[in-house]
Scaffold this active site. Structure first.
Site, mmCIF file in Angstrom:
data_model
loop_
_atom_site.group_PDB
_atom_site.id
_atom_site.type_symbol
_atom_site.label_atom_id
_atom_site.label_comp_id
_atom_site.label_asym_id
_atom_site.label_seq_id
_atom_site.Cartn_x
_atom_site.Cartn_y
_atom_site.Cartn_z
ATOM 1 N N HIS A 210 13.242 25.229 -2.852
ATOM 2 C CA HIS A 210 13.662 25.842 -1.430
ATOM 3 C C HIS A 210 13.123 24.978 -0.249
ATOM 4 O O HIS A 210 12.529 24.048 -0.421
ATOM 5 C CB HIS A 210 12.950 27.314 -1.375
ATOM 6 C CG HIS A 210 11.841 27.257 -1.396
ATOM 7 N ND1 HIS A 210 10.849 27.106 -0.402
ATOM 8 C CD2 HIS A 210 10.854 27.660 -2.594
ATOM 9 C CE1 HIS A 210 9.504 27.289 -0.650
ATOM 10 N NE2 HIS A 210 9.573 27.658 -2.060
ATOM 11 N N CYS A 226 6.473 26.736 -6.781
ATOM 12 C CA CYS A 226 7.864 26.351 -6.533
ATOM 13 C C CYS A 226 7.772 25.042 -5.736
ATOM 14 O O CYS A 226 6.824 24.325 -5.572
ATOM 15 C CB CYS A 226 8.379 27.418 -5.384
ATOM 16 S SG CYS A 226 8.926 29.045 -6.224
#
Length: 363
Positions: A210, A226
């Site tokens: 992301h 992440c």
């Protein structure tokens, strides 16, 4: 009349020459692929493993090393390792800044997305149209910190969402509450959303690639596992990556690759939690180099190997022994790998290696 160089400029020139870059490339080099392609995009070598080149720029008064790195697609830790004597926030007007934009490609298949956690870098091999040369793209990333590791293994991109909501898991909500920073159950799209404007869900539950609303942290271990990209990188990366793209997550602190008949090493510090000793790192590197040159007559520079493994610069370093370098007697007396290293590295290092590997010894 000789011109006296400042200490700082002398250090920069030594660093540039050590990594195979002529200072003339700073301004006078003609345009090449790195200057005509988008940042981080390279033609995939047909018979080699190394892309890009080390660059140098002159800092302006308002520059930070972080901002310079972002202009060239380089993250925080990469810039810090390449410029250890400069202040990350105030390098100073006129400072010569090394930009480490040369990379040994990660091992394994050159397809889909490859994330090297140790390197904090993502590689993408887009499908090539018929008749066109293959390309590789590489981007700086942030990965999980010590208590929130980024997982390793193989998976795929299973979903893509633009302007996502962030639904923090209970563990992160508890962590923020303990720090006096309560989180809502859902954070809408906008400047307060830590996912930025794009997210790609991986097949490993709970993990994403992301964007971010804190780009200065890209290139550091700061996430909850992440993979975080610069906003400008994911904005052009997101629409071109199809769902189903394979993703391989690795943790390689050492990469070896060939370019024009020269073997290069690119090394990174191990993760803090691995607790690997310097001797273990060096002996593992020796084994990897031995495998790489097994079918070749190749003059390995073992001193350069040792230096780079013990104090990783994060930049490709040539492992080619030069006959007129100040090394002893061309390794006479033993043609075994460890015997060669003994003669170059000296008895102290050899004694330390024997403690880690008591069965090793010159043959």
């Amino acid at each position: 009349m000789p011109i006296a160089l400042s200490t700082q400029r002398a250090l920069r020139l030594v660093a540039l020459l050590a990594f195979g870059l002529s200072p003339a490339l700073h301004a006078e080099a003609p345009p090449d692929e790195a200057e005509t392609s988008p940042t981080g995009h390279y033609r995939l070598p047909e018979n080699g493993d190394v892309i890009g080149r080390i660059q140098t720029v002159t800092a302006r008064q308002q520059d930070t090393l972080i901002a310079i790195g972002h202009r060239f697609g380089v993250g925080y830790e990469e810039m810090h390792r390449a410029n250890p004597e400069l202040n990350m926030w105030l390098p100073g007007a006129g400072s010569e800044v090394v930009v480490p934009t040369r990379f040994v490609l990660p091992p394994g298949p050159r397809e889909g997305i490859v994330v090297n956690v140790a390197e904090m870098r993502l590689y993408y091999y887009p499908p090539a149209r018929q008749g066109e040369p293959r390309q590789v793209e590489t981007y700086p990333i942030s990965v999980g910190r010590m208590d929130w590791k980024t997982p390793l293994g193989t998976t795929r991109v299973i979903d893509k969402i633009e302007n996502p909501y962030w639904y923090p898991p209970d563990s992160i909500i508890r962590e923020h509450a303990e720090n006096g920073d309560p989180l809502p159950k859902a954070v809408p799209p906008g400047p307060d959303n830590p996912l930025g404007a794009f997210k790609m869900r991986l097949g490993i539950p709970g993990y994403l690639i992301h964007g971010t609303n804190k780009p200065e942290g890209v290139g550091m271990r700061v996430t909850h596992g992440c993979i975080r990209m610069l906003p400008e990188d994911i904005a052009q990366f997101f629409p071109r990556v199809p769902e189903g793209t394979p993703v391989r997550l690795i943790n390689d602190i050492l990469k070896l690759g060939w370019s024009d008949g020269v073997l290069y090493i690119q090394s990174y510090p191990g993760l803090e939690e691995t607790r690997e000793t310097p001797i273990q790192r060096v002996t593992e590197a020796l084994d990897a180099v031995s495998t790489a040159v097994r079918d070749r007559t190749y003059p390995v520079d073992y001193k350069a190997l040792r230096r780079e493994v013990e104090a990783p610069s994060g930049m490709p370093v040539a492992l080619r022994f030069v006959a007129d370098s100040p090394a002893p007697d061309r390794l006479a007396g033993s043609d075994s790998l460890y015997g060669q290293v003994y003669q170059i590295a000296g008895p102290y290092w050899w004694d330390e290696m024997q403690k880690a590997l008591p069965e090793a010894g010159p043959s």
